[in-house]
Design a protein around this motif. Sequence first.
Motif, mmCIF file in Angstrom:
data_model
loop_
_atom_site.group_PDB
_atom_site.id
_atom_site.type_symbol
_atom_site.label_atom_id
_atom_site.label_comp_id
_atom_site.label_asym_id
_atom_site.label_seq_id
_atom_site.Cartn_x
_atom_site.Cartn_y
_atom_site.Cartn_z
ATOM 1 N N LEU A 462 0.969 -1.162 0.031
ATOM 2 C CA LEU A 462 0.202 -0.035 0.069
ATOM 3 C C LEU A 462 0.900 1.217 -0.080
ATOM 4 O O LEU A 462 2.011 1.501 0.249
ATOM 5 C CB LEU A 462 -0.924 -0.021 1.159
ATOM 6 N N ASP A 463 0.404 2.433 -0.660
ATOM 7 C CA ASP A 463 0.991 3.443 -0.635
ATOM 8 C C ASP A 463 0.323 4.764 0.165
ATOM 9 O O ASP A 463 -0.669 4.877 -0.139
ATOM 10 C CB ASP A 463 0.997 4.014 -2.300
ATOM 11 N N CYS A 464 0.834 4.921 1.334
ATOM 12 C CA CYS A 464 0.048 5.957 2.248
ATOM 13 C C CYS A 464 0.519 7.054 1.975
ATOM 14 O O CYS A 464 1.510 7.611 1.873
ATOM 15 C CB CYS A 464 0.665 5.470 3.767
ATOM 16 N N HIS A 465 -0.545 7.920 1.927
ATOM 17 C CA HIS A 465 -0.475 9.399 1.696
ATOM 18 C C HIS A 465 -1.959 9.884 2.172
ATOM 19 O O HIS A 465 -2.855 9.484 2.466
ATOM 20 C CB HIS A 465 -0.359 9.697 0.158
ATOM 21 N N MET A 506 -4.687 9.406 6.421
ATOM 22 C CA MET A 506 -3.596 8.753 5.962
ATOM 23 C C MET A 506 -3.893 7.450 5.386
ATOM 24 O O MET A 506 -4.614 6.609 6.076
ATOM 25 C CB MET A 506 -2.570 8.685 6.769
ATOM 26 N N GLY A 507 -3.659 7.143 4.031
ATOM 27 C CA GLY A 507 -3.877 5.758 3.545
ATOM 28 C C GLY A 507 -3.919 5.657 2.012
ATOM 29 O O GLY A 507 -3.253 6.707 1.449
ATOM 30 N N ASP A 508 -3.929 4.621 1.470
ATOM 31 C CA ASP A 508 -3.973 4.478 -0.030
ATOM 32 C C ASP A 508 -5.279 4.641 -0.860
ATOM 33 O O ASP A 508 -6.059 3.787 -0.672
ATOM 34 C CB ASP A 508 -3.303 2.930 -0.331
ATOM 35 N N MET A 599 -5.737 -3.174 4.533
ATOM 36 C CA MET A 599 -5.868 -1.990 5.267
ATOM 37 C C MET A 599 -6.198 -2.004 6.608
ATOM 38 O O MET A 599 -6.680 -1.121 7.353
ATOM 39 C CB MET A 599 -6.809 -1.143 4.376
ATOM 40 N N LEU A 621 -8.564 4.825 9.930
ATOM 41 C CA LEU A 621 -7.380 5.539 9.216
ATOM 42 C C LEU A 621 -6.923 6.465 10.175
ATOM 43 O O LEU A 621 -7.501 7.231 10.927
ATOM 44 C CB LEU A 621 -7.881 6.032 8.022
#
Length: 776
Positions: A462-465, A506-508, A599, A621
């Motif tokens: 996962l790409d966390c942003h 914050m999460g994908d 997640m 999240l």
Amino acid sequence: MKVMNFFYNLWAKSIARQLLIGVSLVHALLMTFFVYEIVSSQREELHRNSVSMSENLAIMAAQTSIPWILASDFAGMEEVVRSVSRYPEIAYVMILGPDGKVLAHSDRKKVGLYVNDELSMVGLSYPYEHRILLNDYSNIDVSAPINVNSRLVGWVRIGLHQNNIARVSQLILQRGVIFTVVAICVGVVFAWLLAAGLTQALRKFIAIAGEITDGARGKRVDESRVDEVGQLAHHFNTMLCKLESSESQLRDSEERFELALRGANDALWDYDIITGKVFYSPRWKEMLGYSDDEVAPDIDAWKMRVLIEDRGKLFEIIEEALADRDVTQFSHIYRMACRNGAVLWILGRGLIVRNEDGVALRMVGTSADISRRIQAEQELIQARDRAEQATRAKTDFLANMSHEIRTPLNGIIGTTDLLRETELDQEQSELLETVQQCSSVLLLLLNNILDISKIEAGKFNLDCHAFEPLSLIKEVVRMMNPQAVDKELGISLDVHWPEGNSSWVMGDSTRLKQVMINLIGNAIKFTSSGGVSVGVSLLKANDKVASIRFSVTDTGIGIDEAKREEIFDKFTQADVSMTRSYGGSGLGLAICRHIVEEMGSRLQLETMLNVGSTFWFTLSLPMALQRAAVQESKPFETIHKPEPAVLAYDIKILLVEDVQVNRLVLGKTLTRLGCRVDMAVNGAEAVEMRMSCDYDVILMDVQMPVLNGMDATVKIREWEAANNKSSVYIIAFTASAMSETRNMCMASGMNDFIVKPVRSADLIAALESWRSVSES
């Protein structure tokens, strides 16, 4: 020495003898002291009586002699001497004048003589008092003055021998000896009787103990006596009962331990560190192929059989365990050589026994043959390696197939985009729409297969942003609304969100959008009438975490309760006929469930056959520290109708692509966007063209012959740095959608990344990124 040994053996080997000799000695000593005391006391008493009698006789004789001395009547004085001499034990009696002349004497031959011996002179020197001149246990000599009106007129001396004291003492001594002998005899008889009863009881104890030592059980001592022997017998019998019970328990425990060792295939060893002796159980020797008498009971018998390759590490572990006073247990796996040359894998476990100071005294442990387990583990590792190799091969195959499929697909989609911008009649538009829909389905299937491949290879990350969930859901609904409209369905948004709460988290967002698009797409696909409702609810939020519920509800065909879990399996649908009726690969829900689980949640399903279904999940999240401008990625790369190009980029672009169709399509697309395009067919050619000409942007394919795009980028960056040239903006485009490929591209020095098939919107987004970077 022989005499001492004789008396020692006489005394030490029999309680009866000890009792008899002890009683005899005690009686003899006591009676000796008793007789001695009686004789001494009687002798003293007789002596005192004799002295007193002598003094009294002397004083009486002096009083009686006064008139005869005054009258100078020697006959009267003789009569006084004779009367005193009649008392027994009288040795002599004399009457002296003041000058020491003998006036009367029991020995008439001494009358008229003068005394001049030492005792007489001592008596004459004390004229006014009587005096004992000699006092011992043989003789007594007493003098008494004869005074008339304080005038000394003479002396009386009496001598007394004490033969009677000796006779009486001897008589008492004889009787004492008789009494002593009688007392000793009586004591010996009593001691013998007592010893006989005691030793008889002890012999019974000894006999029973001997029989028990020889293996007899069930023996007991007579408890009929009520004295200490009876109490001892009772406790002895109680001890025997407990001993037999303990032996029984010990035998049971040993049997269980032996069975456990046999069942566990373990061998036992016991190492006495002080003596150096080691006990090896028969199983230990049997395990290595030796008989019971072929292994020496020492530590070297073990050391020499440990494989040389394992000795250093193993001996080091044991030495460290022995030296560390806090260590009581250790274990290690090593190899040992058997008698027949075979090698066994051994699991050794040890327990260290220490004294109060922590010094190791003993080690006890087991050795287990784990060769089969090691072999199974090695086979399992080999199988795992083969499986991983197969997985890597499959991943590589899928990556290659993705490249091979995406390359022509890029030409198909790019060509259809270009055709849509030309003048077409109705039939041509319908045919082109069909091609575009088929391309979309093919691209969706390709993306799903790649996602499944990533999941199986363990490379799904996962790409966390930072993103805003409510805006994301609204965007997805707008995106999916045309599909619902095409089926004449209504799609609604059910929002439960506190007013004024934007809740950036914050999460994908890309993967979350992928899940929602898939769920909404399935809801639209399996619903013929009614509608689809997309729900988003903020359950709770604080400064750290936001809990958000996402749901998709439809009024479609529903799912049979018995198959509600099967639909989450790969390549599975609720009914085989669905594939024919609705299409699909059966990968979407499997991918969605995995993404949701990554997640930290779980995809849930509520359904009723022919009524509808609800898919929902709840995400917790972390709250974003600050809002961020998020560039949303394109999760499905869904093909939409291209919008006319309204942007013009008067820039010079180098297009690097080895496939002619792609060069043609991308070149025309860039030209329609106002770009001036140069083309290269491989990375080496692109490096030469960059060295000879300045470009605003390089659109670089990654996989090319001669020199690939990443290596070409590295050479370009090196040339720019060496020649103090500004860095050109390089956009990678590739058929590989793997995240590893993107990371490698960025690491080589590229600025942006586009996945084939490339659409006009993708190019416009990349060029806008370049514009924002160049302007900043």
